[in-house]
Design an enzyme around this catalytic site. Sequence first.
Site, PDB file in Angstrom:
ATOM      1  NE  ARG A  23      13.097 -24.985 -50.586  1.00 49.64           N
ATOM      2  CZ  ARG A  23      14.067 -24.530 -49.790  1.00 49.64           C
ATOM      3  NH1 ARG A  23      13.796 -24.119 -48.581  1.00 49.64           N
ATOM      4  NH2 ARG A  23      15.306 -24.499 -50.209  1.00 49.64           N
ATOM      5  CD  GLU A  28      26.438 -11.212 -52.261  1.00 50.89           C
ATOM      6  OE1 GLU A  28      27.439 -10.989 -52.976  1.00 50.89           O
ATOM      7  OE2 GLU A  28      26.493 -11.721 -51.126  1.00 50.89           O
ATOM      8  CD  GLN A  46      17.824   9.654 -56.622  1.00 51.88           C
ATOM      9  OE1 GLN A  46      18.478  10.654 -56.368  1.00 51.88           O
ATOM     10  NE2 GLN A  46      16.914   9.633 -57.571  1.00 51.88           N
ATOM     11  CG  ASP A  47      18.462   1.943 -54.385  1.00 46.61           C
ATOM     12  OD1 ASP A  47      19.588   2.312 -54.748  1.00 46.61           O
ATOM     13  OD2 ASP A  47      18.272   0.908 -53.724  1.00 46.61           O
ATOM     14  CG  ASN A  48      15.826   6.521 -59.057  1.00 48.65           C
ATOM     15  OD1 ASN A  48      15.395   7.126 -58.094  1.00 48.65           O
ATOM     16  ND2 ASN A  48      16.859   6.958 -59.743  1.00 48.65           N
ATOM     17  NE  ARG A  58       9.780   4.749 -68.365  1.00 48.45           N
ATOM     18  CZ  ARG A  58       8.807   5.620 -68.135  1.00 48.45           C
ATOM     19  NH1 ARG A  58       9.054   6.915 -68.173  1.00 48.45           N
ATOM     20  NH2 ARG A  58       7.582   5.204 -67.874  1.00 48.45           N
ATOM     21  CG  HIS A  61      17.100  10.323 -69.939  1.00 49.15           C
ATOM     22  ND1 HIS A  61      16.113   9.595 -69.320  1.00 49.15           N
ATOM     23  CD2 HIS A  61      16.496  10.961 -70.969  1.00 49.15           C
ATOM     24  CE1 HIS A  61      14.959   9.792 -69.945  1.00 49.15           C
ATOM     25  NE2 HIS A  61      15.170  10.609 -70.953  1.00 49.15           N
ATOM     26  CE  LYS A  70      20.938   7.241 -64.687  1.00 44.57           C
ATOM     27  NZ  LYS A  70      20.047   7.595 -65.798  1.00 44.57           N
ATOM     28  CE1 TYR A 130      17.624   5.510 -62.446  1.00 43.55           C
ATOM     29  CE2 TYR A 130      15.797   4.037 -62.913  1.00 43.55           C
ATOM     30  CZ  TYR A 130      16.322   5.311 -62.838  1.00 43.55           C
ATOM     31  OH  TYR A 130      15.531   6.388 -63.145  1.00 43.55           O
ATOM     32  CG  ASP A 169      13.067  10.811 -73.531  1.00 46.82           C
ATOM     33  OD1 ASP A 169      13.974  11.553 -73.113  1.00 46.82           O
ATOM     34  OD2 ASP A 169      12.693   9.792 -72.918  1.00 46.82           O
TER      35      ASP A 169
END
Length: 182
Positions: A23, A28, A46-48, A58, A61, A70, A130, A169
């Site tokens: 199914r 979690e 904060q969530d991105n 990317r 950074h 993160k 993240y 970048d």
Amino acid sequence: MQYEKLDIPDVVLLTPQVFGDDRGFFMETFRQSDFEANCGDYQFVQDNHSKSKQGILRGLHYQHQKPQGKLVRVTQGEVFDVAVDMRKHSTTFGQWVGVTLSAANKQMLWVPPGFAHGFYVISEEAEFQYKCTDYYAPNDEVSIRWDDAAINIQWPLVDAGSPSLSKKDEVGLEFSKAPYFW
């Protein structure tokens, strides 16, 4: 959840226990008390969520004055995810660790404050999510060259081609000229 310290012990690979059948599945993805016990006392603010095509890189950074921790994961596709230690006092200063994160393996990576972070998309496309311990501050962001020889990251480039980079970048700093954490 299984927590595994990597070659840089402050960077932790999280592997959830997945319960599945014909199914679908359940897992979690985060529990504050377990995270604190295994990664430290951090709160997320904060969530991105980003989506990228194959060959896009990317990073690398970090925020210097308002460093972000993160907790990263991939919910579609596959990426090679990298953390570089920018903490001058650390025994692993200037070293990197990399792991493959994918929707299939469902693993997550904890990248603490004081590290530069980046990822390269291996699959046709990938969705990357993240949680951050501080808010995004664009004027505080630093970008380090993805191909800096001093760091020497072994990126698994598709067909040995050059990655697709953002303008910021493309003009990333050399590691030796980047601001460090003390």
